[in-house]
Scaffold this active site. Structure first.
Site, PDB file in Angstrom:
ATOM      1  N   LYS A  27       8.692  18.998   1.539  1.00 34.35           N
ATOM      2  CA  LYS A  27       7.298  18.589   1.658  1.00 34.35           C
ATOM      3  C   LYS A  27       7.113  17.438   2.650  1.00 34.35           C
ATOM      4  CE  LYS A  27       5.586  21.670  -1.083  1.00 34.35           C
ATOM      5  NZ  LYS A  27       4.735  22.761  -0.547  1.00 34.35           N
TER       6      LYS A  27
ATOM      7  N   TYR B 211      12.739  19.689  -3.011  1.00 33.19           N
ATOM      8  CA  TYR B 211      11.287  19.846  -2.889  1.00 33.19           C
ATOM      9  C   TYR B 211      10.677  18.726  -2.061  1.00 33.19           C
ATOM     10  CZ  TYR B 211       6.438  20.561  -4.421  1.00 33.19           C
ATOM     11  OH  TYR B 211       5.081  20.786  -4.456  1.00 33.19           O
ATOM     12  N   ALA B 212      11.089  17.479  -2.354  1.00 34.39           N
ATOM     13  CA  ALA B 212      10.556  16.345  -1.610  1.00 34.39           C
ATOM     14  C   ALA B 212      10.917  16.441  -0.133  1.00 34.39           C
ATOM     15  CB  ALA B 212      11.071  15.034  -2.204  1.00 34.39           C
ATOM     16  N   ALA B 213      12.148  16.816   0.163  1.00 38.66           N
ATOM     17  CA  ALA B 213      12.574  16.936   1.557  1.00 38.66           C
ATOM     18  C   ALA B 213      11.742  17.977   2.295  1.00 38.66           C
ATOM     19  CB  ALA B 213      14.060  17.302   1.618  1.00 38.66           C
TER      20      ALA B 213
ATOM     21  N   SER C 239       2.588  17.940  -0.513  1.00 40.68           N
ATOM     22  CA  SER C 239       2.597  17.458  -1.887  1.00 40.68           C
ATOM     23  C   SER C 239       2.640  15.941  -1.866  1.00 40.68           C
ATOM     24  CB  SER C 239       3.836  17.997  -2.622  1.00 40.68           C
ATOM     25  OG  SER C 239       4.057  17.327  -3.848  1.00 40.68           O
TER      26      SER C 239
ATOM     27  N   ASN D  92       0.184  28.299   1.982  1.00 42.26           N
ATOM     28  CA  ASN D  92       0.239  27.837   0.602  1.00 42.26           C
ATOM     29  C   ASN D  92       1.561  28.137  -0.097  1.00 42.26           C
ATOM     30  OD1 ASN D  92      -0.927  27.152  -2.152  1.00 42.26           O
ATOM     31  ND2 ASN D  92      -0.557  29.346  -2.412  1.00 42.26           N
TER      32      ASN D  92
END
Length: 251
Positions: free
Chosen positions: A150, A146-148, A133, A80
């Site tokens: 996730k 963050y996108a990379a 995410s 998590n």
């Protein structure tokens, strides 16, 4: 519904607060034996009776090794731990902030999983759930680190599922959308500031791309994780499961 989690030995990273705390408490309600790690000493000091915890930064391999030195048996890993990372255009992002985001959100999952797997191989009902995410499914302007990370979590999840299926270890990722809580509020506030847009307008625009226009709760995420870890989820593996009100894109 009987989930068959009585006595299950569970590790939740970043489990002393936020989503992780709700997940840990949900497993405890099912009779599981729950251990958490976190970097928040104050939150660790408030864990309820029945949940044990210790300090551990999942990006620190020595700290993760120390964590596992005290774990003898394991049935469930919930990966998590994560951070929001910086908000801004790629050319404006501090490279150290990029590195830190990937170290925790992606490499941290590797650091924990690689030591958990030998223990999970001995379990009769083993599973790993990785937190990705909605940003792991869509592009996310101003949130590239963050996108990379996730997106990477999903690739990691599917690869592990292939590797570990023969050992009966299920590996899945859940993809939360807009989750109610302080962290989501801070993310939207940062985006409002970066865009020079009022917070209420940013929140409205973010919700506009969901079919179900409400925030996801941490308990809804916990319920999905419980099902994946339960005996009722024995044939679910390699999945990236969106819990996001049917988001079509991220704003």
């Amino acid at each position: 519904m009987e989930l068959g989690l009585q006595g299950a030995r569970v590790l939740v990273t970043a489990g002393a607060g936020g989503i992780g705390r709700v997940v840990a408490e949900a497993f405890l309600e099912e009779g599981a034996i729950v251990h958490v790690c976190d970097v928040d000493d104050a939150a660790l000091s408030t864990l309820p009776a029945g949940i044990t915890g210790e300090r551990c930064d999942v990006s620190d391999r020595a700290a993760v090794a120390k964590l596992f030195s005290g774990i003898g048996e394991l049935d469930v890993l919930v990966n998590n731990a994560g951070i929001a990372g910086p908000t801004g255009l790629v050319e404006e992002i501090n490279p150290e902030d990029w590195d830190r985001c990937l170290e925790i959100c992606l490499t941290g999952q590797f650091n924990v999983a690689r030591l958990a797997i030998p223990l999970l191989r001995k379990s009769s009902n083993p599973s790993i759930t990785n937190l990705s995410s909605a940003a792991g499914r869509f592009g996310f302007g101003l949130r590239a680190p963050y996108a990379a990370a996730k997106w990477g979590v999903i690739g990691f999840t599917k690869s592990l599922a292939i590797e570990l299926g023969g050992a009966g270890i299920r590996v899945n990722a859940i993809l939360p959308g807009l989750v109610a809580g302080d962290r989501q509020r801070r993310v939207l506030e940062a985006k409002a500031q970066a865009r020079g847009t009022p917070y209420a307008e940013v929140e409205r625009q973010a919700m506009a791309y969901a079919s179900v226009k409400e925030f996801v709760t941490a308990r809804q995420l916990a319920d999905q994780i419980l099902l994946l870890a339960s005996t009722r989820g024995r044939t679910t593996s390699g999945q990236a499961i969106g819990i996001d009100g049917d988001l079509q894109m991220l704003f």
